[in-house]
Structure formats: structure tokens, C-alpha cells
Scaffold this active site. Structure first.
Site, mmCIF file in Angstrom:
data_model
loop_
_atom_site.group_PDB
_atom_site.id
_atom_site.type_symbol
_atom_site.label_atom_id
_atom_site.label_comp_id
_atom_site.label_asym_id
_atom_site.label_seq_id
_atom_site.Cartn_x
_atom_site.Cartn_y
_atom_site.Cartn_z
ATOM 1 C CG ASP A 1 -6.298 -49.604 12.108
ATOM 2 O OD1 ASP A 1 -5.657 -49.829 13.260
ATOM 3 O OD2 ASP A 1 -6.913 -50.190 11.578
ATOM 4 C CG ASP B 1 -9.154 -55.646 15.720
ATOM 5 O OD1 ASP B 1 -8.698 -54.828 16.165
ATOM 6 O OD2 ASP B 1 -9.122 -55.848 14.668
HETATM 7 C C1 GLA Z 1 -7.784 -52.711 12.337
HETATM 8 C C2 GLA Z 1 -8.795 -52.316 13.438
HETATM 9 C C3 GLA Z 1 -10.024 -52.856 13.199
HETATM 10 C C4 GLA Z 1 -10.613 -52.424 11.930
HETATM 11 C C5 GLA Z 1 -9.621 -52.844 10.893
HETATM 12 C C6 GLA Z 1 -9.993 -52.440 9.463
HETATM 13 O O1 GLA Z 1 -7.749 -54.318 12.533
HETATM 14 O O2 GLA Z 1 -8.093 -52.776 14.879
HETATM 15 O O3 GLA Z 1 -11.042 -51.969 14.444
HETATM 16 O O4 GLA Z 1 -10.481 -50.984 11.784
HETATM 17 O O5 GLA Z 1 -8.337 -52.754 11.172
HETATM 18 O O6 GLA Z 1 -9.178 -53.067 8.678
#
Ligand code: GLA
Length: 402
Positions: free
Chosen positions: A156, A212
Site C-alpha cells: 500500500d 478504493d
Molecule cells: C487502502 C487500500 C485498501 C485497503 C486499506 C487497508 O485504503 O487501498 O485496499 O488495503 O488501505 O487499510
């Protein structure tokens, strides 16, 4: 004569050695990973930080029992929150309450079912949920992951301050390769630094091309803390327009994991989500509770004809070939020369949508067999175009084979 044979022998060995070195250099452990888009399950969309050894083992069992494994789903991926701290030597420490037997035991269990094991970390100092990130520990973590039998790392981009994205992900790929274990690298940078331009070069196997996803057909949804926003499915779909040429075997655009079965969309909308992700050659990472799926959800996630479109070995990402307001045609070229086509109705009423052969790259004079991938039925031969009534927020998905 003697001198000549000696020279010959020396050059022969030199050639062998140089060839050996080249072979060694090109045989990186991560060559040939993800030749088709990765398929599996990930904990985040449904369970967020609520992960544990029991949950993950139960889900791995469900991947097998539900028929998902037979349909091609192989990775069982633990997202954020499995980690709590680092020990005195800097080694990453898994939550001892939630993972009492440690991460290797979880990996061993997943492997014993013939599945593969994924974990999550972050290129910055902390993960998005505030757990310890990988910054400064890349090689140490990679060795640890390899020891645990990790096959897939989602990496991430939270808390990265002024880090350079390309360099950070290149560093993690180098660290994973140095461990000697083939590990899929899932770049989760949300598209901010256009990872499609450099993701393949740094050895990323997939890269998020969007923020997301949320469990909604359209629009956006506020985060739990009230800040703005995660994207509805259609927003992430629209963000793929123009990115298709960057995808191919081993390196895929990732419009984020599936929400199919999480309850926020209708079954019709979930069928649209799944069909469109298949047309996009997107990674198919389920994000619902596989232990208690309704049959309708099971049938969406395991539709082998739709999955075959996603997994087609040519590795082309499909694209939007026609748009008339809310009515769209998406198409993907397949290895046998045929096309997979999605007629998408974004509107709230039933509509007729047509696909013209010319939009698929075929002459209008060609007669082609049309097969419906949700009805599992050949619809007959059509010349020049095919039309269908499409439900509100729904799709008709066909293959067109001249
Ligand atoms: C980010 C990523 C998500 C998930 C969260 C976890 O938002 O884009 O897909 O992995 O972190 O905290």
C-alpha cells in the site's frame, strides 16, 4: 594445433559461462508470475481490521468447498491489521491474539489446501490502518515473508511522505526477488503517480489504477470517519478508459477488488460488476464472506464462461467501444480471434443496446455466432450487429465469433 585446441576450449567455456550468467540473470524468481489476472480472495472489503487465523483458515476452506478453487480462485490474502509491532531486531510481529500460531502456520494451512498465501504491507512508515509499514525494512520483511511461504504481497501507499513511488516499488520488488521466492507484487498506489506508466518496468504484477472501491453501483461513499470518499463501481470502471494498452500477461491494471456479495448492490448490479471486471482483464479478488454465500452470489463468482473471458491467455484488456449516454458497449479481444462483449445499461429503465461489428473490428458483412455467457446459450448467427434488451443497471454479456 595444441594452442588452437586450447583457445577453442577456452572460448567454449567462456561462451558457456557467459550464457550461464545471462540465464541466471534473466531467471528472476518473479518471471512468469500472473500471466493471467490473479484470482483469489482478500479480507478487506468485508472484514477490514477484523482478521484472525480462524477467519482466514475458514475462508480458505470455503474457497475449496464452494467450488471457487475449481473456478480458478487461488490466492487467500490477508489485508491490513495482521501486524502489531516490530521486535528488538526489527522483525515484523503478527498480532499474537489473532494469529496465535504465527503466520507460517496460516500459510502452511492455505498451502495444504492447494491454495496460495497473500499478505499486505505498506511502502511507508505505517499502513493505512496505522500498523507498522515496510519503510526501511524491505529486505528484512521480504525474507520473513519468504520464510512464511508468502506468494503474494499487496503493498500500500499510506504514510509515504516524500517517497518516490516508482523507486519505492522497485526496491520492494528487488527485495522480494532477493528472497529467492516467487512473490506476486500488487502495487496499491491508487493511481496517484500513474503506476500504469512504470508498474511493469519495476516488476509490479498488478497496480491499482483507482482509489478504493465501495459496495455501490454508482456515485461515491463517505469513509467510516466521515471524510470523502470511496468510489462506486462505475467510477472505477470509468477510470479504466484509456489504460487498456498498459495491461498484458504478468502486469495488469487493477480497478480494485470485487464487492460481489457484500450486500450493497442488487444481484443484477453485481452481475454487471463481475462482467465488466472480466472484460477489463481485472484481477478477480473476491471480497465477500464465502462461508455463507447465497446461491445467486455463488453463481456470479463461479460463472466459468465469464471467468474464461477474464483469464483469456492473450491477456488483452477490453475497452469501451461505443457510448450513447447511459448505454455502453465494452469489448475484449480473445485469443481465438473472437470478442467478448458487454452491453451495459447504466440507466434506471430497461433499454435496447446494439453492438455493431465495425466497433469490434469486424466487417459488417460477417456472420458471427453469438453466445450469451449468463444464460449459457448460443443465440444464433448474426450479421453486422447484435441487439438485446438490457435490464436497468444490468448487462448482457456475449461472445461474438465469426
Ligand atoms: C487502502 C487500500 C485498501 C485497503 C486499506 C487497508 O485504503 O487501498 O485496499 O488495503 O488501505 O487499510
Amino acid at each position: 594445433m595444441k594452442t588452437r585446441s586450447l583457445i577453442c576450449a577456452i572460448s567454449f567455456f567462456a561462451v558457456i559461462t557467459v550464457t550461464g550468467l545471462i540465464a541466471q540473470e534473466s531467471a528472476s524468481p518473479s518471471a512468469n508470475l500472473a500471466l493471467t489476472p490473479p484470482m483469489g480472495w482478500n479480507s478487506w472489503n468485508k472484514f477490514a481490521c477484523n482478521v484472525s487465523e480462524d477467519l482466514i483458515k475458514g475462508m480458505a476452506d470455503a474457497v475449496v468447498k464452494s467450488g471457487m478453487k475449481d473456478a480458478g480462485y487461488v490466492y487467500v490474502n490477508i489485508d491490513d491489521c495482521w501486524q502489531v509491532s516490530r521486535d528488538a531486531n526489527g522483525n515484523i510481529v503478527a498480532d499474537p491474539q489473532r494469529f496465535p500460531h504465527g503466520m507460517k502456520a496460516v500459510g502452511d494451512y492455505i498451502h495444504s489446501l492447494g491454495l496460495k498465501f497473500g499478505v499486505y504491507s505498506d511502502a511507508g512508515s505505517k499502513t493505512c490502518a496505522g500498523r507498522p509499514g515496510g519503510l526501511g525494512h524491505e529486505y528484512q520483511d521480504a525474507l520473513q515473508y519468504a520464510e512464511w511461504g508468502v506468494d503474494y504481497l499487496k503493498y500500500d501507499w499510506c504514510n509515504t511522505s516524500t517517497q518516490d513511488a516508482k523507486a519505492s516499488y522497485a526496491n520492494m520488488r528487488a527485495a522480494l526477488d532477493a528472497s529467492g521466492r516467487p512473490i506476486v507484487l500488487s502495487i496499491c498506489e491508487w493511481g496517484t503517480a500513474k503506476p500504469w506508466l512504470w508498474g511493469n518496468e519495476v516488476g509490479g504484477n498488478l497496480w491499482r489504477s483507482t482509489g478504493d472501491i465501495s459496495d455501490k453501483f454508482e456515485g461515491q461513499a463517505k469513509w467510516p470517519d466521515g471524510s470523502c470518499c470511496a468510489n462506486g463501481m462505475l467510477i472505477n470502471l470509468d477510470l479504466q478508459v484509456g489504460l487498456q494498452s498498459y495491461a498484458g500477461p504478468g502486469h495488469w491494471n487493477d480497478p480494485d477488488m470485487l464487492e460481489v456479495g457484500n450486500g450493497g448492490m442488487s444481484d443484477t448490479e453485481y452481475r454487471s460488476h463481475f462482467s465488466l471486471w472480466a472484460i477489463l482483464a481485472a484481477p478477480l479478488i473476491a471480497g465477500n464472506d464465502l462461508r455463507n454465500m447465497r446461491p445467486e452470489i455463488h453463481d456470479i463468482l463461479t460463472n466459468k464462461e465469464v471467468i474464461a473471458v477474464d483469464q483469456d491467455s492473450l491477456g488483452r484488456e477490453g475497452e469501451r467501444v461505443a457510448k450513447n449516454g447511459d448505454l455502453e458497449v465494452w469489448a475484449k479481444q480473445l485469443k481465438d480471434g473472437s470478442r467478448a462483449v458487454v452491453l451495459l445499461n447504466r440507466s434506471k429503465s430497461e433499454q435496447e443496446i446494439s453492438v455493431n461489428w465495425e466497433d469490434l473490428g469486424y466487417p459488417n458483412t460477417v456472420a458471427a455466432l453469438v453466445r450469451d455467457l449468463w444464460q449459457h446459450k448460443d443465440l444464433g448467427k448474426f450479421t453486422g450487429k447484435f441487439s438485446a434488451r438490457v435490464a436497468p443497471h444490468g448487462v448482457v454479456m456475449v461472445t461474438v465469433k465469426p
